[in-house]
Design a protein around this motif. Structure first.
Motif, short mmCIF file in Angstrom:
data_model
loop_
_atom_site.label_atom_id
_atom_site.label_comp_id
_atom_site.label_asym_id
_atom_site.label_seq_id
_atom_site.Cartn_x
_atom_site.Cartn_y
_atom_site.Cartn_z
N GLU A 193 0.62 -1.35 0.08
CA GLU A 193 -0.09 0.01 0.03
C GLU A 193 0.73 1.17 -0.09
O GLU A 193 0.71 2.15 -0.76
N VAL A 194 1.99 1.21 0.84
CA VAL A 194 2.92 2.39 0.89
C VAL A 194 3.68 2.79 -0.39
O VAL A 194 3.63 3.79 -0.87
N GLU A 195 3.93 1.74 -1.14
CA GLU A 195 4.67 1.49 -2.28
C GLU A 195 3.70 2.26 -3.44
O GLU A 195 4.22 3.03 -4.21
N ALA A 196 2.32 1.80 -3.42
CA ALA A 196 1.41 2.45 -4.35
C ALA A 196 1.37 3.79 -4.19
O ALA A 196 1.37 4.58 -5.19
N ARG A 251 4.83 10.24 -6.34
CA ARG A 251 5.94 10.55 -7.27
C ARG A 251 5.52 10.89 -8.60
O ARG A 251 6.18 12.04 -9.05
N ASP A 252 4.37 10.46 -9.06
CA ASP A 252 3.85 10.77 -10.34
C ASP A 252 3.32 12.18 -10.30
O ASP A 252 3.58 12.95 -11.12
N LEU A 253 2.57 12.45 -9.02
CA LEU A 253 2.10 13.79 -8.85
C LEU A 253 3.27 14.79 -8.94
O LEU A 253 3.11 15.95 -9.51
N GLU A 305 -5.65 10.90 -4.83
CA GLU A 305 -5.03 12.16 -4.50
C GLU A 305 -5.25 12.97 -5.90
O GLU A 305 -5.29 12.48 -7.04
N VAL A 306 -5.57 14.39 -5.39
CA VAL A 306 -5.55 15.39 -6.57
C VAL A 306 -4.92 16.56 -6.35
O VAL A 306 -4.33 16.71 -4.93
#
Lengths: 270, 177
Positions: A95-98, A104-106, A264-265
């Motif tokens: 879950e933490v990795e996801a 990171r993408d954000l 997340e947004v």
């Protein structure tokens, strides 16, 4: 006669001394392997010793099993508890990795795009089947203002509908009350993208009935008006409706954002 | 209003925000059951028609307030759903599950179409394919599946809650004495 006995004793003594010296010589020499007799003994005794050891081990394990049954049960319970704990830990790590990957993408999106962004967690969805909005864990105390654009790494999500102290409601692009100024990225034809067609379908209405729009074209925000910055990805055209006389051209757009799995947004600052 | 009607309406009004809370936390309601429409039909089925109508209105108003968009659209729709259920009960066998299912189907269908119409009249247009595919058909199917358990639960809870009222013709203080 007596003299012969003396000689005999001497001879025996000499033989014993010679034998001792010979044995000392034999045993004192360094050897690469076992002696002939030694290896013969080992070979002969190997099956017997193997069988003995096997039987001994078997009895040993049976003895341990019977003698330490309670201890084994306790040990087994401990190991099972440890296993459960490790499985829970593994799930948490995944879950933490996801979450790490999403953030990171954000962050990558934030570094490449101009303007200030505030990352906020989505914590609730509109409990109505008629409207499409989500609640985010950021509000006026974090500097969020009504009508601010909301994006994620995939593209435009919507705009802020209402603001509380620490939470806000985001009107998604798919909401029937949503309308966004848009442009076809290839031909620069202007239009407006409307919701109300469900989470996987938007309607683009173009201002010109001769608008150059094709299947596969990307639709981005036009930047007209003050709500949304220019160039945010909205989606891809999946079909174009030929207009009837007097009507504007319409296209069905598949949104680039997966509205069903928003976690997340980012709220675009002014 | 008799104690039974009062208990049924009270139970429905308690369950309504709980149902919305579950939907808020669990995810979007699209394609899922419309529990409030089911509750409105139950209220219409179990109560007098003229109490069911305002009760359905209040249930719809709860949904409108939670959603905070186009207040009154669901209130009118669910009031009509309760009324239709009460009307169907007066002409069909009230003990049959099939008649309850028919009332649920008619009530939720009417509620959905009325809401769709009200929203469209206010300029909030929901595409017809989306309405049929993701709103009306799932809602109607869920109402058929849920009306039995919902009716049973509301009725049992109302019977339980009804025991707090004093026996007919006596006041609470007289019963205690």
């Amino acid at each position: 006669m007596r003299r012969r006995f003396q000689y005999k004793k001497m001879i025996i003594l000499a033989v014993l001394v010679a034998a001792s010296v010979a044995l000392m010589n034999v045993t004192g020499k360094p050897q690469n392997g076992p002696s002939f007799w030694g290896s013969l003994f080992q070979k002969a005794s190997k099956p017997v010793s193997s069988a003995y050891l096997a039987v001994k081990d078997r009895f040993q394990s049976l003895k341990v099993a019977f003698a330490d049954k309670e201890a084994l049960i306790r040990k087994n319970e401990e190991l099972e508890a440890n296993l459960r704990q490790l499985r829970g830990l593994e799930s948490k790590i995944q879950e933490v990795e996801a979450e790490n990957k999403r953030l990171r993408d954000l962050l990558g999106f934030q570094e490449n795009a101009p303007g200030d962004y505030l990352v906020a967690e989505v914590f609730g969805r509109d409990p109505s089947k008629w409207f499409s909005s989500v609640s985010i864990a950021a509000g006026s105390e974090q500097g969020i203002e009504p009508d601010a654009a909301v994006v994620c790494q995939a593209g435009l999500v919507g705009r802020i509908l209402s603001v509380g102290d620490n939470l806000s409601t985001v009107l998604l692009l798919t909401d029937p009350e949503s309308g966004v100024g848009a442009v076809v990225q290839r031909s620069r034809d202007l239009g407006v993208v409307l919701g109300g067609g469900g989470p996987e379908s938007l309607t683009a209405r173009f201002f010109s009935k001769d608008a150059d729009v094709q299947v596969g074209d990307l639709i981005v925000t036009s930047g007209m008006g003050s709500k949304f910055p220019e160039g945010l990805l909205i989606g891809e055209v999946v079909s174009v409706r030929t207009p009837q006389p007097g009507l504007v051209k319409e296209a069905i757009v598949r949104p680039s954002v997966d509205f069903e799995h928003l976690e997340e947004v980012m709220v675009v600052g002014r | 209003m008799n104690p039974r009607d009062g208990s049924v309406i009270t139970i429905a009004l308690i369950l309504a925000p709980l149902a919305k809370l579950i939907e808020f936390v669990a995810g979007p309601a699209v394609g899922g059951p419309d529990i409030l429409a089911g509750l409105s039909v139950c209220v219409g089925w179990l109560c007098d028609m003229w109490y069911a109508l305002p009760a359905g209105f209040v249930l719809g108003l709860i949904e409108d307030v939670v959603t905070a968009r186009c207040l009154g659209s669901r209130a009118i729709a669910l009031a009509l759903a309760s009324l239709v259920a009460a009307g169907i009960r007066s002409i069909l066998n009230p003990d049959s599950l099939s008649s309850k299912m028919l009332a649920a189907l008619c009530g939720t269908t009417l509620a959905d179409y009325v809401t769709w119409g009200i929203l469209a009249s206010r300029g909030i247009r929901i595409a017809a394919p989306y309405f049929f595919r993701s709103i009306w058909i799932p809602s109607a199917l869920w109402s058929l599946a849920l009306i039995g358990p919902l009716h049973f639960s509301v009725r049992r809870m109302a019977l339980l809650a009804g025991t707090v009222w004093p026996p007919p013709g006596r006041k609470g203080r007289e019963t205690a004495l």
